[in-house]
Design an enzyme around this catalytic site. Structure first.
Site, PDB file in Angstrom:
ATOM      1  N   CYS A   1       0.817  -1.227   0.000  1.00  0.00           N
ATOM      2  CA  CYS A   1       0.000   0.000   0.000  1.00  0.00           C
ATOM      3  C   CYS A   1       0.849   1.275   0.000  1.00  0.00           C
ATOM      4  O   CYS A   1       0.397   2.328  -0.442  1.00  0.00           O
ATOM      5  CB  CYS A   1      -0.930  -0.002   1.198  1.00  0.00           C
ATOM      6  SG  CYS A   1      -0.112  -0.419   2.738  1.00  0.00           S
TER       7      CYS A   1
ATOM      8  N   HIS B   1      -2.261   7.080   3.103  1.00  0.00           N
ATOM      9  CA  HIS B   1      -0.795   7.117   3.189  1.00  0.00           C
ATOM     10  C   HIS B   1      -0.283   8.311   2.372  1.00  0.00           C
ATOM     11  O   HIS B   1      -0.615   8.460   1.189  1.00  0.00           O
ATOM     12  CB  HIS B   1      -0.180   5.849   2.598  1.00  0.00           C
ATOM     13  CG  HIS B   1      -0.366   4.614   3.435  1.00  0.00           C
ATOM     14  ND1 HIS B   1      -0.952   4.605   4.683  1.00  0.00           N
ATOM     15  CD2 HIS B   1       0.002   3.318   3.193  1.00  0.00           C
ATOM     16  CE1 HIS B   1      -0.949   3.369   5.156  1.00  0.00           C
ATOM     17  NE2 HIS B   1      -0.382   2.566   4.277  1.00  0.00           N
TER      18      HIS B   1
HETATM   19  N1  LIG Z   1      -4.345  -2.805   5.823  1.00  0.00           N
HETATM   20  C1  LIG Z   1      -3.823  -2.327   4.688  1.00  0.00           C
HETATM   21  O1  LIG Z   1      -3.880  -1.109   4.405  1.00  0.00           O
HETATM   22  C2  LIG Z   1      -3.180  -3.253   3.707  1.00  0.00           C
HETATM   23  C3  LIG Z   1      -2.794  -2.731   2.479  1.00  0.00           C
HETATM   24  C4  LIG Z   1      -2.210  -3.557   1.510  1.00  0.00           C
HETATM   25  C5  LIG Z   1      -2.029  -4.893   1.781  1.00  0.00           C
HETATM   26  N2  LIG Z   1      -2.394  -5.397   2.993  1.00  0.00           N
HETATM   27  C6  LIG Z   1      -2.195  -6.851   3.207  1.00  0.00           C
HETATM   28  O2  LIG Z   1      -3.496  -7.455   3.160  1.00  0.00           O
HETATM   29  C7  LIG Z   1      -3.542  -8.586   4.043  1.00  0.00           C
HETATM   30  C8  LIG Z   1      -4.662  -8.390   5.062  1.00  0.00           C
HETATM   31  O3  LIG Z   1      -4.367  -7.233   5.831  1.00  0.00           O
HETATM   32  P1  LIG Z   1      -5.360  -6.684   6.949  1.00  0.00           P
HETATM   33  O4  LIG Z   1      -4.821  -5.347   7.289  1.00  0.00           O
HETATM   34  O5  LIG Z   1      -6.776  -6.822   6.511  1.00  0.00           O
HETATM   35  O6  LIG Z   1      -5.098  -7.751   8.153  1.00  0.00           O
HETATM   36  P2  LIG Z   1      -6.070  -8.191   9.348  1.00  0.00           P
HETATM   37  O7  LIG Z   1      -7.025  -7.103   9.681  1.00  0.00           O
HETATM   38  O8  LIG Z   1      -5.173  -8.690  10.404  1.00  0.00           O
HETATM   39  O9  LIG Z   1      -6.920  -9.436   8.718  1.00  0.00           O
HETATM   40  C9  LIG Z   1      -6.317 -10.688   8.473  1.00  0.00           C
HETATM   41  C10 LIG Z   1      -7.334 -11.683   7.900  1.00  0.00           C
HETATM   42  O10 LIG Z   1      -6.657 -12.936   7.727  1.00  0.00           O
HETATM   43  C11 LIG Z   1      -7.441 -13.972   8.372  1.00  0.00           C
HETATM   44  N3  LIG Z   1      -6.567 -15.037   8.889  1.00  0.00           N
HETATM   45  C12 LIG Z   1      -5.638 -14.940   9.859  1.00  0.00           C
HETATM   46  N4  LIG Z   1      -5.070 -16.146  10.094  1.00  0.00           N
HETATM   47  C13 LIG Z   1      -5.678 -17.020   9.247  1.00  0.00           C
HETATM   48  C14 LIG Z   1      -5.562 -18.418   8.998  1.00  0.00           C
HETATM   49  N5  LIG Z   1      -4.698 -19.179   9.699  1.00  0.00           N
HETATM   50  N6  LIG Z   1      -6.331 -18.987   8.040  1.00  0.00           N
HETATM   51  C15 LIG Z   1      -7.214 -18.234   7.341  1.00  0.00           C
HETATM   52  N7  LIG Z   1      -7.393 -16.897   7.545  1.00  0.00           N
HETATM   53  C16 LIG Z   1      -6.637 -16.301   8.478  1.00  0.00           C
HETATM   54  C17 LIG Z   1      -8.180 -13.262   9.486  1.00  0.00           C
HETATM   55  O11 LIG Z   1      -9.310 -14.034   9.873  1.00  0.00           O
HETATM   56  P3  LIG Z   1      -9.905 -14.020  11.392  1.00  0.00           P
HETATM   57  O12 LIG Z   1     -10.659 -12.726  11.540  1.00  0.00           O
HETATM   58  O13 LIG Z   1     -10.775 -15.205  11.387  1.00  0.00           O
HETATM   59  O14 LIG Z   1      -8.742 -14.103  12.317  1.00  0.00           O
HETATM   60  C18 LIG Z   1      -8.537 -11.946   8.802  1.00  0.00           C
HETATM   61  O15 LIG Z   1      -9.683 -12.134   8.006  1.00  0.00           O
HETATM   62  C19 LIG Z   1      -2.155  -8.685   4.701  1.00  0.00           C
HETATM   63  O16 LIG Z   1      -1.380  -9.597   3.982  1.00  0.00           O
HETATM   64  C20 LIG Z   1      -1.622  -7.252   4.544  1.00  0.00           C
HETATM   65  O17 LIG Z   1      -0.228  -7.201   4.549  1.00  0.00           O
HETATM   66  C21 LIG Z   1      -2.974  -4.611   3.951  1.00  0.00           C
END
Ligand SMILES: NC(=O)c1ccc[n+]([C@@H]2O[C@H](COP(=O)([O-])OP(=O)(O)OC[C@H]3O[C@@H](n4cnc5c(N)ncnc54)[C@H](OP(=O)(O)O)[C@@H]3O)[C@@H](O)[C@H]2O)c1
Length: 351
Positions: A149, A243
């Site tokens: 991002c 950002h």
């Molecule tokens: N936030 C941003 O601005 C952003 C931008 C670009 C890319 N990203 C990337 O996008 C991805 C998600 O980011 P996020 O910010 O949304 O993270 P997050 O809020 O921590 O969400 C993580 C997700 O992954 C699931 N998960 C965790 N462990 C798992 C497992 N063992 N098996 C299946 N599902 C599992 C969680 O499910 P539960 O709720 O059931 O635990 C939740 O739905 C990451 O790789 C991050 O680096 C994020």
């Protein structure tokens, strides 16, 4: 008939954005939501109870869906991955192997030579590597990824300049919102009244990923652009969404200020040419006010898909400096991935 899609990691910060952006989409409909075993088996509304972070109500048809496990067998054709990167790699491969078209936000496959890392306005031609990926890996499906991002703002601004004037070196300082760390993310006592000058792994990604995106396909792989160097300082700041990046840049051939602004004004890519539903009308919006862009005022440009640039001025060390901004969970995450899927659909790659 809309294309049935699934969201892996649907309960997280980015997953919730997917639910919002896909809830009334002209090409896609959410057929499946999936997450960890902690959430699987619950209704979506129950699984996100206490951790819904958007100022948008959960759409009724999604609220009552049962959250599934992230395993092939989901009744859809396309999966958007918003999975935690500790688990995303093998799960995404399992889906591609089983014939699903995967569009991922996670970092796991970004440096695979046969996986396109796309900002559709900049390098949609990298989609040409997909037949190679499918052949090499024996997959019916495929994986495409979007970049980190942090670079969605500054790389879109630098790409048209690189093509015309050749970027030699750029120093980028990012000020990244807390929603970029997911939910619950950064502890409030760490970030309120504070700035954290470290985001694990972010500087490496911000320096390396642009080289692949500015690179080209050579035979059976995507090769990095040569002769361009980035140095990044990444900071977590007390902002909810959006950002910001400040950039100082040196060119092979120094353009005039007018040439730079004209390059931004003229810049458009396939999303604009095809009028994709999520595409901002103008790929880059240059603001002339001396105090813009600002996260609170500019992050929702074109529904959060806009790239807003401002403060172009000479630099005492390099040639020019400027400021850019994009919404990290829309353009920088879910929205950027939806734009890739829209492009895939319009190119007939989701048959
Ligand atoms: N936030 C941003 O601005 C952003 C931008 C670009 C890319 N990203 C990337 O996008 C991805 C998600 O980011 P996020 O910010 O949304 O993270 P997050 O809020 O921590 O969400 C993580 C997700 O992954 C699931 N998960 C965790 N462990 C798992 C497992 N063992 N098996 C299946 N599902 C599992 C969680 O499910 P539960 O709720 O059931 O635990 C939740 O739905 C990451 O790789 C991050 O680096 C994020």
């Amino acid at each position: 008939m809309k294309i049935r899609v699934g969201v892996l990691g649907a309960t997280g910060a980015v997953g919730q954005r997917f639910v919002q952006l896909l809830s009334d989409h002209p090409y896609f409909e959410i057929a499946e939501v999936a997450a960890s075993e902690r959430s699987a088996g619950k209704h979506y509304k129950e699984a996100v109870a206490g951790k819904w972070i958007l100022d948008f109500d959960i759409p009724a048809q999604i609220a009552s869906m049962t959250v599934k496990e992230c395993k092939p067998g989901l009744a859809c054709k396309v999966v958007f991955s918003a999975l935690d990167s500790s688990v995303a790699g093998p799960i995404e491969e399992d889906f591609a192997k089983a014939g699903y078209y995967v569009v991922s936000n996670s970092k796991n496959h970004r440096f695979d030579e046969d996986v396109p890392m796309l900002i559709p306005e900049v390098n949609s031609d990298h989609l040409g590597i997909i037949p190679v990926q499918q052949k090499k890996r024996g997959w019916k499906g495929f994986i495409t990824v979007k970049p980190n991002c942090s670079l969605q703002s500054y790389l879109v601004a630098l790409a048209p300049l690189h093509r015309k004037f050749g970027v030699k070196r750029a120093i980028v300082t990012t000020m990244q919102a807390v929603s970029g760390a997911g939910y619950p993310g950064v502890a409030s006592l760490d970030i309120l009244d504070n700035l954290v000058p470290y985001i694990g792994g972010e500087e490496e990604k911000s320096e390396k990923e642009p080289l692949k995106i500015l690179g080209h396909i050579e035979g059976d792989r995507i090769v990095d652009a040569k002769g361009v160097k980035f140095s990044a300082h990444c900071n977590r700041v007390n902002i909810v969404d959006g950002h910001t990046a400040t950039v100082s840049v040196e060119f092979e051939r120094k353009p005039t200020r007018e040439e730079i602004i004209a390059s931004w004004d003229e810049f458009s890519g396939e999303p604009q040419e095809l009028a994709l539903p999520s595409a901002p009308k103008r790929a880059i919006v240059y603001r002339t006010e001396e105090n813009r862009p600002q996260p609170r005022l500019d992050r929702m440009q074109d529904g959060g898909m806009g790239i807003v640039v401002g403060r172009l001025r000479p630099c005492n060390v390099f040639d020019y400096r400027f400021v850019c901004l994009s919404h990290n969970t829309i353009r920088g995450a879910a929205g950027g991935a939806v734009l890739i899927a829209e492009l895939l659909h319009r190119k007939g790659m989701l048959q």
